[in-house]
Scaffold this motif. Structure first.
Motif, PDB file in Angstrom:
ATOM      1  N   MET A   1      36.012  29.171  63.108  1.00  0.00           N
ATOM      2  CA  MET A   1      36.709  30.399  62.811  1.00  0.00           C
ATOM      3  C   MET A   1      38.018  30.499  63.599  1.00  0.00           C
ATOM      4  SD  MET A   1      35.505  34.180  62.348  1.00  0.00           S
ATOM      5  CE  MET A   1      36.453  35.554  62.847  1.00  0.00           C
ATOM      6  N   ALA A   2      37.998  30.071  64.852  1.00  0.00           N
ATOM      7  CA  ALA A   2      39.211  30.151  65.673  1.00  0.00           C
ATOM      8  C   ALA A   2      40.330  29.296  65.083  1.00  0.00           C
ATOM      9  CB  ALA A   2      38.909  29.727  67.104  1.00  0.00           C
ATOM     10  N   ASP A   3      39.976  28.126  64.558  1.00  0.00           N
ATOM     11  CA  ASP A   3      40.994  27.267  63.945  1.00  0.00           C
ATOM     12  C   ASP A   3      41.609  27.933  62.727  1.00  0.00           C
ATOM     13  OD1 ASP A   3      40.652  25.263  65.826  1.00  0.00           O
ATOM     14  OD2 ASP A   3      39.217  24.158  64.604  1.00  0.00           O
ATOM     15  N   ARG A   4      40.782  28.588  61.928  1.00  0.00           N
ATOM     16  CA  ARG A   4      41.293  29.276  60.732  1.00  0.00           C
ATOM     17  C   ARG A   4      42.201  30.439  61.133  1.00  0.00           C
ATOM     18  NH1 ARG A   4      41.086  29.845  55.169  1.00  0.00           N
ATOM     19  NH2 ARG A   4      41.136  32.013  54.539  1.00  0.00           N
ATOM     20  N   LEU A   5      41.802  31.189  62.155  1.00  0.00           N
ATOM     21  CA  LEU A   5      42.631  32.292  62.636  1.00  0.00           C
ATOM     22  C   LEU A   5      43.985  31.760  63.107  1.00  0.00           C
ATOM     23  CD1 LEU A   5      43.009  35.273  63.351  1.00  0.00           C
ATOM     24  CD2 LEU A   5      41.849  34.805  65.520  1.00  0.00           C
ATOM     25  N   GLN A   6      43.979  30.641  63.826  1.00  0.00           N
ATOM     26  CA  GLN A   6      45.218  30.043  64.299  1.00  0.00           C
ATOM     27  C   GLN A   6      46.102  29.640  63.122  1.00  0.00           C
ATOM     28  OE1 GLN A   6      46.246  29.467  67.760  1.00  0.00           O
ATOM     29  NE2 GLN A   6      48.104  29.433  66.542  1.00  0.00           N
ATOM     30  N   GLU A   7      45.511  29.010  62.126  1.00  0.00           N
ATOM     31  CA  GLU A   7      46.270  28.584  60.944  1.00  0.00           C
ATOM     32  C   GLU A   7      46.886  29.776  60.217  1.00  0.00           C
ATOM     33  OE1 GLU A   7      43.541  26.329  58.575  1.00  0.00           O
ATOM     34  OE2 GLU A   7      43.363  24.757  60.080  1.00  0.00           O
ATOM     35  N   GLU A   8      46.097  30.830  60.042  1.00  0.00           N
ATOM     36  CA  GLU A   8      46.583  32.028  59.361  1.00  0.00           C
ATOM     37  C   GLU A   8      47.714  32.688  60.145  1.00  0.00           C
ATOM     38  OE1 GLU A   8      45.730  33.307  56.368  1.00  0.00           O
ATOM     39  OE2 GLU A   8      44.341  31.660  55.999  1.00  0.00           O
ATOM     40  N   LEU A   9      47.554  32.767  61.457  1.00  0.00           N
ATOM     41  CA  LEU A   9      48.578  33.381  62.293  1.00  0.00           C
ATOM     42  C   LEU A   9      49.863  32.570  62.266  1.00  0.00           C
ATOM     43  CD1 LEU A   9      49.076  35.776  64.270  1.00  0.00           C
ATOM     44  CD2 LEU A   9      48.697  34.098  66.068  1.00  0.00           C
ATOM     45  N   ASP A  10      49.744  31.251  62.345  1.00  0.00           N
ATOM     46  CA  ASP A  10      50.931  30.395  62.293  1.00  0.00           C
ATOM     47  C   ASP A  10      51.662  30.560  60.958  1.00  0.00           C
ATOM     48  OD1 ASP A  10      50.576  29.389  64.843  1.00  0.00           O
ATOM     49  OD2 ASP A  10      49.483  27.616  64.159  1.00  0.00           O
ATOM     50  N   ALA A  11      50.912  30.615  59.865  1.00  0.00           N
ATOM     51  CA  ALA A  11      51.524  30.792  58.542  1.00  0.00           C
ATOM     52  C   ALA A  11      52.233  32.142  58.452  1.00  0.00           C
ATOM     53  CB  ALA A  11      50.467  30.670  57.448  1.00  0.00           C
ATOM     54  N   LEU A  12      51.614  33.192  58.974  1.00  0.00           N
ATOM     55  CA  LEU A  12      52.219  34.523  58.955  1.00  0.00           C
ATOM     56  C   LEU A  12      53.471  34.561  59.826  1.00  0.00           C
ATOM     57  CD1 LEU A  12      52.151  37.458  58.040  1.00  0.00           C
ATOM     58  CD2 LEU A  12      50.597  37.930  59.963  1.00  0.00           C
ATOM     59  N   ALA A  13      53.421  33.936  60.987  1.00  0.00           N
ATOM     60  CA  ALA A  13      54.579  33.897  61.879  1.00  0.00           C
ATOM     61  C   ALA A  13      55.759  33.209  61.205  1.00  0.00           C
ATOM     62  CB  ALA A  13      54.217  33.191  63.184  1.00  0.00           C
TER      63      ALA A  13
ATOM     64  N   SER B   1      57.492  35.580  66.395  1.00  0.00           N
ATOM     65  CA  SER B   1      56.373  35.140  67.219  1.00  0.00           C
ATOM     66  C   SER B   1      55.288  36.209  67.136  1.00  0.00           C
ATOM     67  CB  SER B   1      56.809  34.983  68.670  1.00  0.00           C
ATOM     68  OG  SER B   1      57.871  34.076  68.772  1.00  0.00           O
ATOM     69  N   LEU B   2      54.043  35.774  67.085  1.00  0.00           N
ATOM     70  CA  LEU B   2      52.939  36.727  66.968  1.00  0.00           C
ATOM     71  C   LEU B   2      51.830  36.401  67.953  1.00  0.00           C
ATOM     72  CD1 LEU B   2      52.588  36.731  63.077  1.00  0.00           C
ATOM     73  CD2 LEU B   2      53.750  38.440  64.484  1.00  0.00           C
ATOM     74  N   THR B   3      51.128  37.427  68.378  1.00  0.00           N
ATOM     75  CA  THR B   3      49.905  37.256  69.157  1.00  0.00           C
ATOM     76  C   THR B   3      48.852  38.183  68.579  1.00  0.00           C
ATOM     77  OG1 THR B   3      50.546  38.959  70.751  1.00  0.00           O
ATOM     78  CG2 THR B   3      51.081  36.696  71.328  1.00  0.00           C
ATOM     79  N   VAL B   4      47.601  37.802  68.785  1.00  0.00           N
ATOM     80  CA  VAL B   4      46.475  38.654  68.393  1.00  0.00           C
ATOM     81  C   VAL B   4      45.634  38.853  69.642  1.00  0.00           C
ATOM     82  CG1 VAL B   4      44.404  38.869  66.967  1.00  0.00           C
ATOM     83  CG2 VAL B   4      46.478  37.818  66.011  1.00  0.00           C
ATOM     84  N   ASP B   5      45.429  40.120  69.998  1.00  0.00           N
ATOM     85  CA  ASP B   5      44.619  40.476  71.156  1.00  0.00           C
ATOM     86  C   ASP B   5      43.307  41.080  70.689  1.00  0.00           C
ATOM     87  OD1 ASP B   5      46.799  39.820  72.784  1.00  0.00           O
ATOM     88  OD2 ASP B   5      47.606  41.837  72.618  1.00  0.00           O
ATOM     89  N   GLY B   6      42.268  40.901  71.496  1.00  0.00           N
ATOM     90  CA  GLY B   6      40.989  41.538  71.235  1.00  0.00           C
ATOM     91  C   GLY B   6      41.068  43.008  71.590  1.00  0.00           C
ATOM     92  N   LEU B   7      40.019  43.744  71.278  1.00  0.00           N
ATOM     93  CA  LEU B   7      39.985  45.174  71.592  1.00  0.00           C
ATOM     94  C   LEU B   7      40.081  45.444  73.083  1.00  0.00           C
ATOM     95  CD1 LEU B   7      37.251  46.352  69.072  1.00  0.00           C
ATOM     96  CD2 LEU B   7      39.730  46.649  68.906  1.00  0.00           C
ATOM     97  N   ASP B   8      39.675  44.473  73.891  1.00  0.00           N
ATOM     98  CA  ASP B   8      39.752  44.625  75.348  1.00  0.00           C
ATOM     99  C   ASP B   8      41.108  44.195  75.906  1.00  0.00           C
ATOM    100  OD1 ASP B   8      39.582  41.908  74.952  1.00  0.00           O
ATOM    101  OD2 ASP B   8      37.850  41.617  76.256  1.00  0.00           O
ATOM    102  N   GLY B   9      42.034  43.796  75.013  1.00  0.00           N
ATOM    103  CA  GLY B   9      43.360  43.395  75.452  1.00  0.00           C
ATOM    104  C   GLY B   9      43.499  41.924  75.773  1.00  0.00           C
ATOM    105  N   GLU B  10      42.405  41.179  75.689  1.00  0.00           N
ATOM    106  CA  GLU B  10      42.469  39.748  75.982  1.00  0.00           C
ATOM    107  C   GLU B  10      43.102  39.002  74.817  1.00  0.00           C
ATOM    108  OE1 GLU B  10      41.696  38.161  78.914  1.00  0.00           O
ATOM    109  OE2 GLU B  10      41.466  40.195  79.642  1.00  0.00           O
TER     110      GLU B  10
ATOM    111  N   HIS C   1      47.765  32.869  69.563  1.00  0.00           N
ATOM    112  CA  HIS C   1      49.205  33.127  69.531  1.00  0.00           C
ATOM    113  C   HIS C   1      49.910  32.063  68.725  1.00  0.00           C
ATOM    114  CE1 HIS C   1      50.190  29.914  72.428  1.00  0.00           C
ATOM    115  NE2 HIS C   1      49.065  30.267  73.017  1.00  0.00           N
ATOM    116  N   SER C   2      51.033  32.441  68.144  1.00  0.00           N
ATOM    117  CA  SER C   2      51.869  31.490  67.419  1.00  0.00           C
ATOM    118  C   SER C   2      52.840  30.849  68.401  1.00  0.00           C
ATOM    119  CB  SER C   2      52.643  32.212  66.307  1.00  0.00           C
ATOM    120  OG  SER C   2      53.594  33.091  66.865  1.00  0.00           O
TER     121      SER C   2
END
Length: 67
Positions: A1-13, A19-28, A32-33
């Motif tokens: 799942m993490a690889d797919r999220l990375q691929e999707e984020l890179d494509a969106l960026a 440049s984009l980042t995705v943080d969890g609800l706790d801020g972690e 990132h692209s």
């Protein structure tokens, strides 16, 4: 799942030209692209440190809408 999220984020960026980042609800940082000239210091620090500083986390808590 993490690889797919990375691929999707890179494509969106690429599509947005930002440049984009995705943080969890706790801020972690979750993923990132590639960082370009638009990367701010908070984003760069969270990527390099692999976590958000306590000060930044408190700022996020104050500025995000309550659940």
């Amino acid at each position: 799942m993490a690889d797919r999220l990375q691929e999707e984020l890179d494509a969106l960026a690429i599509r947005l030209g930002r440049s984009l980042t995705v943080d969890g609800l706790d801020g972690e940082l979750l993923v990132h692209s590639t960082q370009g000239d638009d990367a701010d210091q908070a984003r760069i620090a969270s990527i390099l440190l692999r976590h958000v500083t306590p000060e930044r986390r408190e700022h996020l808590k104050r500025t995000l809408p309550a659940d």
